[in-house]
Design a protein around this motif. Structure first.
Motif, PDB file in Angstrom:
ATOM      1  N   GLY A 233       0.834  -1.206   0.000  1.00  0.00           N
ATOM      2  CA  GLY A 233       0.000   0.000   0.000  1.00  0.00           C
ATOM      3  C   GLY A 233       0.867   1.254   0.000  1.00  0.00           C
ATOM      4  O   GLY A 233       0.613   2.203  -0.734  1.00  0.00           O
ATOM      5  N   ASP A 234       1.921   1.219   0.824  1.00  0.00           N
ATOM      6  CA  ASP A 234       2.837   2.369   0.878  1.00  0.00           C
ATOM      7  C   ASP A 234       3.487   2.610  -0.485  1.00  0.00           C
ATOM      8  O   ASP A 234       3.622   3.751  -0.937  1.00  0.00           O
TER       9      ASP A 234
ATOM     10  N   ARG B 247       3.794   5.695  -5.722  1.00  0.00           N
ATOM     11  CA  ARG B 247       3.634   5.801  -7.193  1.00  0.00           C
ATOM     12  C   ARG B 247       2.612   6.878  -7.535  1.00  0.00           C
ATOM     13  O   ARG B 247       2.787   7.644  -8.467  1.00  0.00           O
ATOM     14  N   VAL B 248       1.533   6.914  -6.737  1.00  0.00           N
ATOM     15  CA  VAL B 248       0.532   7.962  -6.967  1.00  0.00           C
ATOM     16  C   VAL B 248       1.171   9.334  -6.705  1.00  0.00           C
ATOM     17  O   VAL B 248       0.963  10.292  -7.463  1.00  0.00           O
ATOM     18  N   GLY B 249       1.985   9.413  -5.650  1.00  0.00           N
ATOM     19  CA  GLY B 249       2.665  10.672  -5.330  1.00  0.00           C
ATOM     20  C   GLY B 249       3.531  11.133  -6.504  1.00  0.00           C
ATOM     21  O   GLY B 249       3.535  12.313  -6.855  1.00  0.00           O
ATOM     22  N   ALA B 250       4.229  10.171  -7.132  1.00  0.00           N
ATOM     23  CA  ALA B 250       5.097  10.534  -8.265  1.00  0.00           C
ATOM     24  C   ALA B 250       4.258  11.062  -9.428  1.00  0.00           C
ATOM     25  O   ALA B 250       4.680  12.007 -10.119  1.00  0.00           O
ATOM     26  N   LEU B 251       3.074  10.489  -9.631  1.00  0.00           N
ATOM     27  CA  LEU B 251       2.206  10.972 -10.721  1.00  0.00           C
ATOM     28  C   LEU B 251       1.733  12.402 -10.439  1.00  0.00           C
ATOM     29  O   LEU B 251       1.668  13.233 -11.343  1.00  0.00           O
TER      30      LEU B 251
ATOM     31  N   ARG C 211      -0.134  15.661  -0.508  1.00  0.00           N
ATOM     32  CA  ARG C 211      -0.794  14.500   0.108  1.00  0.00           C
ATOM     33  C   ARG C 211      -1.510  15.034   1.336  1.00  0.00           C
ATOM     34  O   ARG C 211      -0.879  15.487   2.304  1.00  0.00           O
ATOM     35  N   LEU C 212      -2.843  14.995   1.281  1.00  0.00           N
ATOM     36  CA  LEU C 212      -3.627  15.569   2.376  1.00  0.00           C
ATOM     37  C   LEU C 212      -3.624  14.643   3.587  1.00  0.00           C
ATOM     38  O   LEU C 212      -3.800  15.082   4.717  1.00  0.00           O
ATOM     39  N   GLY C 213      -3.414  13.359   3.344  1.00  0.00           N
ATOM     40  CA  GLY C 213      -3.424  12.369   4.418  1.00  0.00           C
ATOM     41  C   GLY C 213      -3.958  11.067   3.849  1.00  0.00           C
ATOM     42  O   GLY C 213      -4.705  11.093   2.872  1.00  0.00           O
ATOM     43  N   GLY C 214      -3.577   9.921   4.432  1.00  0.00           N
ATOM     44  CA  GLY C 214      -4.065   8.624   3.970  1.00  0.00           C
ATOM     45  C   GLY C 214      -3.948   8.484   2.462  1.00  0.00           C
ATOM     46  O   GLY C 214      -2.876   8.703   1.890  1.00  0.00           O
ATOM     47  N   GLU C 215      -5.098   8.171   1.795  1.00  0.00           N
ATOM     48  CA  GLU C 215      -5.054   7.994   0.331  1.00  0.00           C
ATOM     49  C   GLU C 215      -5.710   9.178  -0.369  1.00  0.00           C
ATOM     50  O   GLU C 215      -6.214   9.056  -1.466  1.00  0.00           O
ATOM     51  N   GLU C 216      -5.683  10.337   0.307  1.00  0.00           N
ATOM     52  CA  GLU C 216      -6.249  11.565  -0.278  1.00  0.00           C
ATOM     53  C   GLU C 216      -5.134  12.509  -0.722  1.00  0.00           C
ATOM     54  O   GLU C 216      -4.230  12.818   0.056  1.00  0.00           O
ATOM     55  N   PHE C 217      -5.264  12.947  -1.945  1.00  0.00           N
ATOM     56  CA  PHE C 217      -4.255  13.849  -2.515  1.00  0.00           C
ATOM     57  C   PHE C 217      -4.961  15.084  -3.070  1.00  0.00           C
ATOM     58  O   PHE C 217      -6.172  15.081  -3.287  1.00  0.00           O
ATOM     59  N   ALA C 218      -4.184  16.129  -3.336  1.00  0.00           N
ATOM     60  CA  ALA C 218      -4.754  17.320  -3.985  1.00  0.00           C
ATOM     61  C   ALA C 218      -3.734  17.880  -4.965  1.00  0.00           C
ATOM     62  O   ALA C 218      -2.512  17.719  -4.783  1.00  0.00           O
TER      63      ALA C 218
END
Ligand SMILES: Nc1nc2c(ncn2[C@@H]2O[C@H](COP(=O)(O)OP(=O)(O)OP(=O)(O)O)[C@@H](O)[C@H]2O)c(=O)[nH]1
Length: 386
Positions: free
Chosen positions: A276-277, A282-286, A300-307
């Protein structure tokens, strides 16, 4: 010096952490950091320079008063003439330094002050020694100490100034005709004093550089998410206000994309927390790639939430960018057998736009994007809504 920063192993790579690991015993950083440090030290030492200038002026005037008591009348005129010229140059430098407008001149001006004081003091000693060899020369050491400790010079600059002052002293004594054994004795005394000053200055500069690196690193850690390296919520809240003001001032639109990974709990349950990490990274890199312009921001707002905060972008283009981001995760093909929406990891995105001239708070824009995200989730996930 030994490296005591074992904790750096647990920190994401950054130029500051790399430099701390590498060390800097020669008091030099890599090129980019060195430039940043020099700008920082000039800004930081501004108040110190102001105090140093005042102290130097007071001491210079006090010594001028003393000269009137101890220098024989035959040589007093010359001595006072040197004192006045030095004082005038000091005052001109002080006027330029205190304006602060000439920040790029701060270093040359500080060195000029030290050199003028040192060479002036050497000249005075030379003139006085022609009449009275007992006139104290130790005041020259005060100038060197100011160079090492009071003006905020780096070690190499302080040593350069002190060597010029020492050379000026030797020439002045040669002109005064001081006996060679006494000259050697005096030069050795000044040289040893300089050695002590240089060692102290080395230790101070080393600590100042270490503080610079650690404080920059701490700031980086405080405003970035440790897993993905993206900005964190604190940094987002702080920068949003700044970007909002800039957008309003320049009449530019803004867009906020709220992104939430679909069925991430199921992903963790299927593949484990560590996988999961890695997926979050990978999502962070995108998101990092998507925030490619200087004023864009991936968060990264927290957990699996991004903005993703996009500067100077209209509503249509913001939707296109959101769709491109959604597709990029889908195309990454991260298998997700626990998802109802697709066979790979996907995300839903809510988009909110802010036109120029519309007064809005972060909370309002956030609510708007959150409603759109809720819609994207409700309509089956792996989609963009506005
Ligand atoms: N591996 C990992 N998991 C995290 C991290 N932070 C939060 N999570 C997990 O993310 C999951 C979020 O679950 P939910 O809020 O139920 O959301 P979801 O399962 O994605 O469901 P939808 O958003 O409705 O599609 C939880 O299981 C959290 O434990 C993290 O840093 N690493």
């Amino acid at each position: 010096m030994p490296n005591y920063h074992a904790w750096l192993d647990e920190v994401r790579p950054s130029p500051y952490a790399d430099q701390l690991n590498l060390g800097f015993r020669w008091l030099r950083f890599s090129r980019g950091l060195e430039r940043e440090y020099r700008t920082y030290i000039i800004e930081e030492s501004f108040d110190l320079k102001r105090i140093a200038l005042s102290v130097a002026t007071v001491i210079w005037l006090a010594l001028a008063a003393l000269d009137m008591l101890v220098v024989p009348a035959s040589h007093l005129g010359w001595v006072l003439a040197v004192r006045v010229v030095v004082l005038l140059i000091l005052l001109v430098c002080a006027a330029l330094i205190l304006q602060r407008r000439h920040i790029h001149l701060l270093l040359p001006l500080s060195m000029t002050c030290i050199l003028v004081l040192g060479v002036g003091a050497a000249l005075i000693v030379g003139i006085a020694h022609r009449a009275d060899p007992a006139y104290p020369y130790e005041g020259l050491l005060l100038v060197s100490m100011a160079a090492y400790f009071l003006v905020g010079l780096r070690l190499s600059e302080a040593i350069a100034c002190s060597l010029v002052v020492l050379l000026a002293y030797v020439l002045a004594e040669w002109f005064a005709g001081l006996p060679v054994p006494r000259l050697i004795n005096n030069v050795l005394f000044l040289a040893f004093g300089n050695l002590i000053g240089a060692v102290g200055c080395y230790l101070l500069e080393y600590k100042s550089r270490e503080y610079f690196l650690i404080s920059r690193l701490m700031r980086l850690l405080a405003y970035h998410d440790s897993l993905t390296g993206l900005h964190n919520r604190r940094s987002f809240n702080r920068q949003f206000e700044r970007l909002l003001r800039q957008a309003q001032r320049d009449g530019k639109p803004l867009a906020l994309l709220l992104c939430d990974i679909d069925h991430f709990k199921a992903y963790n349950d299927c593949y484990g927390h560590q996988a999961g990490d890695m997926a979050l990274q990978r999502v962070g890199a995108l998101l990092e790639q998507a925030a490619r312009r200087p004023l864009d921001m991936g968060v990264r707002l927290g957990g699996e939430e991004f903005a993703l905060l996009l500067f100077d972008i209209g509503a249509d283009e913001a939707l296109q960018r959101a769709e491109a981001l959604r597709q990029s995760l889908e195309a990454a093909g991260i298998a997700h057998r626990g998802s109802d929406s697709a066979q790979v990891l996907t995300m839903s995105i809510g988009v909110a736009c802010l036109s120029p001239g519309t007064p809005t708070e972060l909370s309002q824009l956030f609510e708007q994007a959150d409603r759109a995200l809720y819609e994207a989730k409700a309509f089956g996930r792996n989609r963009v809504a506005t």
